[in-house]
Design a protein around this motif. Structure first.
Motif, short mmCIF file in Angstrom:
data_model
loop_
_atom_site.label_atom_id
_atom_site.label_comp_id
_atom_site.label_asym_id
_atom_site.label_seq_id
_atom_site.Cartn_x
_atom_site.Cartn_y
_atom_site.Cartn_z
N ILE A 17 -4.38 45.20 23.48
CA ILE A 17 -3.55 46.10 24.27
C ILE A 17 -2.08 45.88 23.94
O ILE A 17 -1.60 44.75 23.91
N ASN A 22 1.19 49.12 29.48
CA ASN A 22 -0.22 48.73 29.35
C ASN A 22 -0.41 47.26 29.67
O ASN A 22 -1.35 46.86 30.37
N ILE A 29 -6.78 45.08 35.27
CA ILE A 29 -8.02 45.21 34.49
C ILE A 29 -8.93 44.01 34.74
O ILE A 29 -10.12 44.15 35.03
N LEU A 57 -14.20 49.54 31.14
CA LEU A 57 -12.83 49.55 30.65
C LEU A 57 -12.44 50.93 30.14
O LEU A 57 -11.30 51.37 30.32
N CYS A 61 -9.16 52.78 31.48
CA CYS A 61 -8.06 53.09 30.56
C CYS A 61 -7.72 54.58 30.55
O CYS A 61 -6.55 54.95 30.40
N MET A 65 -3.89 53.96 31.58
CA MET A 65 -3.21 53.37 30.42
C MET A 65 -2.91 54.41 29.35
O MET A 65 -3.52 55.50 29.32
N LEU A 67 -3.68 55.32 25.97
CA LEU A 67 -4.75 54.98 25.03
C LEU A 67 -4.27 54.82 23.60
O LEU A 67 -4.93 54.15 22.78
N VAL A 70 -3.93 51.20 22.60
CA VAL A 70 -5.09 50.32 22.82
C VAL A 70 -6.04 50.49 21.63
O VAL A 70 -6.37 51.61 21.25
#
Length: 334
Positions: A17, A22, A29, A57, A61, A65, A67, A70
């Protein structure tokens, strides 16, 4: 003992990550996954989870988050965008195919110039648990995506040896993918052991390099072929065409058999460009002491043209399609 790559163990997803926002979400997480009783291994800027954890996850995400910052990987392979993780999860069906060995082989004859059977190529056939067929162009890409190419290639080789044993000494060509073998001594040990257990004469097996044109690690391939030769097996190069790198490397590899790619075989009788490639291939094969084999022959015209030029072995629908049982005709030697 099998290496993890050749067995179907549960996948571990290594997640990396990046990005300030993030990274700030990492504690959330960890907390979310712990509440779900999912085991995690924390890393400097990410975590390692199993398949269930990857699914959780993925949902987290998507909502919290960025993406694009990641990435993930499996089996220490190359990092991939996190958006591709769902594809890996969707390919889980291939694990059952490998674990339950839902694989069989069909036999396709290889003949000499008199159309007498010289050998058979063992062609893998795959099926789901319900018996429905899975085509090779589905299963091999799926295996690559899910990191199961090593395991699939191994079970295909083992299955082919079992089916070859039914030929009672007749020659069998068995495909293998060079990139699916880390160390010949380790990765091929089970294949060699099985052939010995079944009483298969090493000289009756020909291990065939799939997609010769795509080989980019010549030294690694040499080690594999040297190992096969040491154990008494012959080997062949498949799909050989006009590529400079392929033609040049043939002198180093010295295969017992060389297969001309079917794209240069089909229609060769009427195509000067294909004739040029076929003649160049033939010259090189004879020069290094290999037996030239034309694959994909579908018409009498192409067969006659190739035979007249000096090709010694032939394979294709003109002589017989792959079948569940071998055609028992006169066996010959070349």
């Amino acid at each position: 003992m099998q290496c993890n790559n050749c067995s179907v163990t549960e996948l571990k997803f290594e997640i990396k990550i990046e990005g300030d926002s993030n990274l700030l979400a990492l504690p959330q997480i960890y907390s979310h996954l712990n509440r779900r009783d999912i085991d995690i291994v924390t890393t400097e800027n990410g975590l390692i989870v199993d398949e269930a954890g990857a699914k959780e996850l993925m949902d987290f995400c998507r909502h919290f988050m960025d993406l694009e910052q990641v990435v993930f990987r499996i089996n220490h392979e190359a990092w991939k965008p996190f958006s591709e993780i769902e594809t890996v999860l969707d390919m889980q069906w291939i694990d059952k195919v490998i674990q339950k060995e839902l694989i069989s082989c069909h036999y396709q004859p290889i003949v000499n110039g008199n159309e007498e059977i010289f050998a058979y190529e063992m062609l893998a056939r795959f099926q789901n648990e319900d018996g429905s067929m899975i085509y090779p162009n589905e299963i091999f890409p799926a295996a690559k995506i899910r990191g199961r190419l090593y395991a699939l290639d191994r079970v295909c080789r083992m299955t082919a040896v079992r089916y070859a044993a039914k030929l009672k000494g007749e020659k069998a060509f068995i495909n293998f993918i060079p990139t699916s073998i880390y160390s010949p001594e380790f990765c091929l040990r089970s294949t060699i052991s099985l052939s010995e257990q079944l009483g298969v004469d090493p000289k009756s097996l020909v291990f065939e390099v799939v997609e010769t044109e795509k080989v980019d690690d010549l030294d690694h391939l040499k080690k594999i072929l040297a190992y096969y030769k040491e154990k008494g097996f012959d080997y062949a190069l498949d799909d050989v065409g006009e590529g400079y790198s392929t033609i040049e490397m043939l002198a180093d590899l010295k295969p017992k058999y060389m297969k001309l790619d079917m794209q240069y075989v089909q229609g060769v009788a009427m195509d000067p460009a294909k004739q040029k490639v076929a003649e160049k291939f033939l010259k090189k094969a004879l020069e290094i002491g290999s037996i030239p084999l034309a694959e994909g022959v579908e018409t009498s015209e192409d067969f006659k043209w190739l035979k007249q030029r000096g090709y010694q072995l032939f394979q294709g629908y003109y002589f017989g399609k792959p079948a569940a049982l071998p055609l028992y005709e006169k066996k010959v030697e070349v």
